[in-house]
Every structure is written in structure tokens, then in C-alpha cells.
Enzyme design. Structure first.
Site, PDB file in Angstrom:
ATOM      1  N   TYR A 153     -12.582  -2.055  -3.691  1.00  0.00           N
ATOM      2  CA  TYR A 153     -12.798  -1.796  -2.166  1.00  0.00           C
ATOM      3  C   TYR A 153     -14.528  -2.225  -2.659  1.00  0.00           C
ATOM      4  O   TYR A 153     -14.973  -1.292  -2.013  1.00  0.00           O
ATOM      5  CB  TYR A 153     -11.740  -1.449  -1.986  1.00  0.00           C
ATOM      6  CG  TYR A 153     -11.182  -1.415  -1.129  1.00  0.00           C
ATOM      7  CD1 TYR A 153     -11.149  -2.520  -0.645  1.00  0.00           C
ATOM      8  CD2 TYR A 153      -9.764  -0.764  -1.812  1.00  0.00           C
ATOM      9  CE1 TYR A 153      -9.214  -2.977   0.052  1.00  0.00           C
ATOM     10  CE2 TYR A 153      -8.736  -1.040  -1.276  1.00  0.00           C
ATOM     11  CZ  TYR A 153      -8.522  -2.549  -0.275  1.00  0.00           C
ATOM     12  OH  TYR A 153      -7.101  -2.468   0.015  1.00  0.00           O
ATOM     13  N   ARG A 186      -2.198 -14.286   4.229  1.00  0.00           N
ATOM     14  CA  ARG A 186      -3.026 -13.834   5.376  1.00  0.00           C
ATOM     15  C   ARG A 186      -2.127 -14.478   6.563  1.00  0.00           C
ATOM     16  O   ARG A 186      -2.796 -12.994   7.664  1.00  0.00           O
ATOM     17  CB  ARG A 186      -4.587 -14.195   5.469  1.00  0.00           C
ATOM     18  CG  ARG A 186      -5.527 -13.597   4.587  1.00  0.00           C
ATOM     19  CD  ARG A 186      -6.019 -12.924   3.855  1.00  0.00           C
ATOM     20  NE  ARG A 186      -6.668 -12.181   4.428  1.00  0.00           N
ATOM     21  CZ  ARG A 186      -7.440 -11.051   5.133  1.00  0.00           C
ATOM     22  NH1 ARG A 186      -7.438 -10.201   4.066  1.00  0.00           N
ATOM     23  NH2 ARG A 186      -8.258 -10.742   5.819  1.00  0.00           N
ATOM     24  N   HIS A 235      -2.139  -5.166   1.192  1.00  0.00           N
ATOM     25  CA  HIS A 235      -3.492  -6.080   0.997  1.00  0.00           C
ATOM     26  C   HIS A 235      -3.261  -7.524   0.728  1.00  0.00           C
ATOM     27  O   HIS A 235      -2.267  -7.842  -0.411  1.00  0.00           O
ATOM     28  CB  HIS A 235      -4.338  -5.452  -0.066  1.00  0.00           C
ATOM     29  CG  HIS A 235      -5.624  -6.523  -0.381  1.00  0.00           C
ATOM     30  ND1 HIS A 235      -6.453  -6.756  -0.312  1.00  0.00           N
ATOM     31  CD2 HIS A 235      -5.376  -7.097  -1.619  1.00  0.00           C
ATOM     32  CE1 HIS A 235      -7.546  -6.988  -0.724  1.00  0.00           C
ATOM     33  NE2 HIS A 235      -6.265  -7.244  -2.025  1.00  0.00           N
ATOM     34  N   PHE A 259     -15.143   3.980   7.113  1.00  0.00           N
ATOM     35  CA  PHE A 259     -14.021   4.071   6.309  1.00  0.00           C
ATOM     36  C   PHE A 259     -13.846   4.042   5.193  1.00  0.00           C
ATOM     37  O   PHE A 259     -12.352   4.146   4.495  1.00  0.00           O
ATOM     38  CB  PHE A 259     -13.000   3.052   6.455  1.00  0.00           C
ATOM     39  CG  PHE A 259     -13.503   1.530   6.919  1.00  0.00           C
ATOM     40  CD1 PHE A 259     -13.053   0.566   5.342  1.00  0.00           C
ATOM     41  CD2 PHE A 259     -13.989   0.635   7.510  1.00  0.00           C
ATOM     42  CE1 PHE A 259     -12.935  -0.392   4.702  1.00  0.00           C
ATOM     43  CE2 PHE A 259     -14.301  -0.525   6.634  1.00  0.00           C
ATOM     44  CZ  PHE A 259     -13.950  -0.972   5.758  1.00  0.00           C
ATOM     45  N   LYS A 269       1.052  -1.552   0.158  1.00  0.00           N
ATOM     46  CA  LYS A 269      -0.084  -0.070   0.419  1.00  0.00           C
ATOM     47  C   LYS A 269       0.642   1.516   0.543  1.00  0.00           C
ATOM     48  O   LYS A 269       1.941   1.486   0.469  1.00  0.00           O
ATOM     49  CB  LYS A 269      -0.923   0.312   1.290  1.00  0.00           C
ATOM     50  CG  LYS A 269      -1.895  -1.331   0.651  1.00  0.00           C
ATOM     51  CD  LYS A 269      -2.973  -0.764   2.343  1.00  0.00           C
ATOM     52  CE  LYS A 269      -4.056  -2.193   2.138  1.00  0.00           C
ATOM     53  NZ  LYS A 269      -4.807  -2.298   3.192  1.00  0.00           N
ATOM     54  N   ASN A 319      -2.101  -0.319   6.712  1.00  0.00           N
ATOM     55  CA  ASN A 319      -1.729  -1.212   7.491  1.00  0.00           C
ATOM     56  C   ASN A 319      -1.002  -1.900   6.690  1.00  0.00           C
ATOM     57  O   ASN A 319      -0.626  -3.654   6.644  1.00  0.00           O
ATOM     58  CB  ASN A 319      -3.526  -2.533   7.854  1.00  0.00           C
ATOM     59  CG  ASN A 319      -4.013  -2.412   6.282  1.00  0.00           C
ATOM     60  OD1 ASN A 319      -3.823  -1.988   5.549  1.00  0.00           O
ATOM     61  ND2 ASN A 319      -4.989  -3.583   6.591  1.00  0.00           N
ATOM     62  N   ARG A 353       1.888  -6.427   9.142  1.00  0.00           N
ATOM     63  CA  ARG A 353       1.097  -5.493   9.031  1.00  0.00           C
ATOM     64  C   ARG A 353       1.641  -5.354  11.061  1.00  0.00           C
ATOM     65  O   ARG A 353       1.787  -3.939  10.739  1.00  0.00           O
ATOM     66  CB  ARG A 353      -0.192  -5.773   8.894  1.00  0.00           C
ATOM     67  CG  ARG A 353      -1.273  -6.447   7.898  1.00  0.00           C
ATOM     68  CD  ARG A 353      -2.295  -6.683   7.706  1.00  0.00           C
ATOM     69  NE  ARG A 353      -2.548  -6.260   6.479  1.00  0.00           N
ATOM     70  CZ  ARG A 353      -4.441  -6.946   5.962  1.00  0.00           C
ATOM     71  NH1 ARG A 353      -5.186  -6.851   7.044  1.00  0.00           N
ATOM     72  NH2 ARG A 353      -5.006  -6.365   5.208  1.00  0.00           N
ATOM     73  N   GLU A 372      -9.199 -10.938  -8.263  1.00  0.00           N
ATOM     74  CA  GLU A 372      -8.429  -9.250  -8.291  1.00  0.00           C
ATOM     75  C   GLU A 372      -7.324  -9.345  -9.078  1.00  0.00           C
ATOM     76  O   GLU A 372      -6.536  -8.549  -9.935  1.00  0.00           O
ATOM     77  CB  GLU A 372      -7.793  -9.523  -6.654  1.00  0.00           C
ATOM     78  CG  GLU A 372      -9.496  -8.514  -5.632  1.00  0.00           C
ATOM     79  CD  GLU A 372      -8.395  -9.600  -3.954  1.00  0.00           C
ATOM     80  OE1 GLU A 372      -9.396  -8.967  -3.724  1.00  0.00           O
ATOM     81  OE2 GLU A 372      -7.946  -9.515  -4.237  1.00  0.00           O
ATOM     82  N   THR A 430      -6.167  -7.521  10.323  1.00  0.00           N
ATOM     83  CA  THR A 430      -6.448  -6.292   9.559  1.00  0.00           C
ATOM     84  C   THR A 430      -5.582  -4.657  10.577  1.00  0.00           C
ATOM     85  O   THR A 430      -5.120  -3.990   9.729  1.00  0.00           O
ATOM     86  CB  THR A 430      -7.746  -5.668   9.540  1.00  0.00           C
ATOM     87  OG1 THR A 430      -8.329  -6.707   8.274  1.00  0.00           O
ATOM     88  CG2 THR A 430      -7.653  -4.283   8.604  1.00  0.00           C
TER      89      THR A 430
HETATM   90  P1  IDP Z   1      -7.907  -6.900   4.767  1.00  0.00           P
HETATM   91  O1  IDP Z   1      -7.309  -5.883   4.317  1.00  0.00           O
HETATM   92  O2  IDP Z   1      -7.555  -7.232   6.404  1.00  0.00           O
HETATM   93  O3  IDP Z   1      -8.847  -8.031   4.173  1.00  0.00           O
HETATM   94  P2  IDP Z   1     -10.822  -5.667   5.629  1.00  0.00           P
HETATM   95  O4  IDP Z   1     -11.586  -5.642   6.223  1.00  0.00           O
HETATM   96  O5  IDP Z   1     -11.569  -6.247   3.704  1.00  0.00           O
HETATM   97  O6  IDP Z   1      -9.674  -5.915   5.622  1.00  0.00           O
HETATM   98  O7  IDP Z   1     -11.132  -3.960   4.810  1.00  0.00           O
HETATM   99  C1  IDP Z   1     -10.007  -3.739   3.625  1.00  0.00           C
HETATM  100  C2  IDP Z   1      -9.077  -2.298   4.232  1.00  0.00           C
HETATM  101  O8  IDP Z   1      -9.973  -1.000   4.852  1.00  0.00           O
HETATM  102  C3  IDP Z   1      -7.879  -2.675   4.790  1.00  0.00           C
HETATM  103  O9  IDP Z   1      -6.975  -3.423   4.882  1.00  0.00           O
HETATM  104  C4  IDP Z   1      -7.994  -1.201   5.884  1.00  0.00           C
HETATM  105  O10 IDP Z   1      -7.105  -1.027   4.894  1.00  0.00           O
HETATM  106  C5  IDP Z   1      -9.147  -0.489   5.368  1.00  0.00           C
HETATM  107  N1  IDP Z   1     -10.323  -0.879   6.517  1.00  0.00           N
HETATM  108  C6  IDP Z   1     -10.655  -2.022   7.707  1.00  0.00           C
HETATM  109  N2  IDP Z   1     -11.473  -1.500   8.260  1.00  0.00           N
HETATM  110  C7  IDP Z   1     -11.280  -0.259   8.579  1.00  0.00           C
HETATM  111  C8  IDP Z   1     -11.540   0.634   9.869  1.00  0.00           C
HETATM  112  O11 IDP Z   1     -11.931  -0.060  10.346  1.00  0.00           O
HETATM  113  N3  IDP Z   1     -11.461   2.210   9.441  1.00  0.00           N
HETATM  114  C9  IDP Z   1      -9.956   2.598   8.489  1.00  0.00           C
HETATM  115  N4  IDP Z   1      -9.549   1.968   7.486  1.00  0.00           N
HETATM  116  C10 IDP Z   1     -10.597   0.559   7.602  1.00  0.00           C
HETATM  117 MG    MG Z   2     -10.566  -7.488   3.097  1.00  0.00          MG
END
Ligand code: IDP
Ligand code: MG
Length: 141
Positions: free
Chosen positions: A51, A87, A117, A59, A11, A114, A104, A128, A93
Site C-alpha cells: 500500500y 472492480r 482488494h 488512513f 481482507k 471493505n 463490498r 501485485e 471503496t
Molecule cells: P480501493 O481499495 O477501492 O482501490 P483505495 O483508495 O486504493 O481504495 O484505498 C485502499 C484501501 O485503503 C481501501 O480498500 C480501504 O481498505 C482503505 N481506505 C481507503 N480510504 C479510506 C478511508 O478514508 N478511511 C479508512 N480506510 C480507507
Molecule cells: Mg486502490
């Protein structure tokens, strides 16, 4: 069914702060083979489409602004049970909740920023990967 590869993004926060090399090293040390890789700056439309599943969440807008704020590195990673194994090495996350030694935990600075992805299912990895790479850009040893 795809079990052998996943799709990953380094990222913008991690690229901007010079963490591309160290993250690639952790990916290699984790036994993943990089079978496609490119640096790209996402357009707003591309980020929104990527996304799409999060559209409407609080968010979402911040995530789109962040993901389009600078170049990212997109790649396809080969490994047995690649989605699940990747993962594991990226961690939760929220970097604060991620296991020590995960990508992360090491490079994430907030839930949003974080560092990486990783696809969450073999089906999503396939879609993807084809979102960013055509067949002839994918290499296999
Ligand atoms: P993941 O990347 O671990 O699969 P997801 O829930 O799919 O997590 O969320 C996608 C991305 O959105 C996360 O990697 C993060 O960058 C962002 N994100 C998710 N939840 C939040 C939040 O509560 N606040 C801010 N950003 C978030
Ligand atoms: Mg995800």
C-alpha cells in the site's frame, strides 16, 4: 499488455468472520477463473510495501494495522478485462456507497474493512500478482 487477469485479496475481516467461501462463490459466479490462491498473514513491511502509494494519508497506519491483523487470502483471477470487471463486482471503496449485489456492499463493514482488494490497473495487477506468486504457482486451464 495484461488485460486478462487481476489480483485480489480477501481482507482479514472477511476471512475472520467466515466469508471466504461466500466471497469465492461470488467470484466464481462472476465468471472469474482462480489461477492462483494462497492464505497468508502479511508482515508490516509487506503491507506497507503493498500500500506504498497511500503512505502519508490519514488512513495509512490504520490500514496497515488492519491488513496485518489476521490472515488474508491472495489470488490471481482470470477474465476478459479482468481489472475492470472485478472492480465492477466488488463495488465502491466505501461499502455504504457500493451497488447492491456487489461484494463490498454484501460483506464490507466500513471503508477500511471493505472485505476485498482488487487491482486498479492492469500494470498494478501484474506487479501485485508477482509480489505474492511465482510463475510456477500460477495455473491456467
Ligand atoms: P480501493 O481499495 O477501492 O482501490 P483505495 O483508495 O486504493 O481504495 O484505498 C485502499 C484501501 O485503503 C481501501 O480498500 C480501504 O481498505 C482503505 N481506505 C481507503 N480510504 C479510506 C478511508 O478514508 N478511511 C479508512 N480506510 C480507507
Ligand atoms: Mg486502490
Amino acid at each position: 499488455m495484461n488485460n486478462g487477469f487481476t489480483f485480489a485479496i480477501i481482507k482479514p475481516n472477511a476471512v475472520r468472520t467466515g466469508k471466504t467461501g461466500p466471497i469465492l462463490a461470488m467470484i466464481n459466479e462472476g465468471g472469474f477463473e482462480i489461477t492462483a490462491m494462497r492464505m497468508v498473514r502479511l508482515t508490516k513491511l509487506q503491507a506497507e510495501s503493498f500500500y506504498n502509494v497511500h503512505k502519508g494519508k490519514p488512513f495509512f497506519e490504520g490500514l496497515i494495522d488492519f491488513m496485518t491483523s489476521g490472515p488474508v487470502v491472495v489470488m490471481i483471477l482470470k477474465h476478459e478485462n479482468a481489472v475492470e470487471e472485478f472492480r465492477k463486482i466488488i463495488g465502491s471503496t466505501d461499502p455504504a456507497k457500493a451497488e447492491p449485489g456487489t461484494i463490498r456492499k454484501t460483506f464490507g463493514v466500513s471503508v477500511q474493512m471493505n472485505a476485498v482488494h482488487g487491482s486498479d490497473s492492469p500494470e498494478n495487477a501484474a506487479s501485485e500478482a508477482s509480489f505474492f506468486f511465482s510463475g510456477f504457482e500460477r495455473f491456467h486451464s
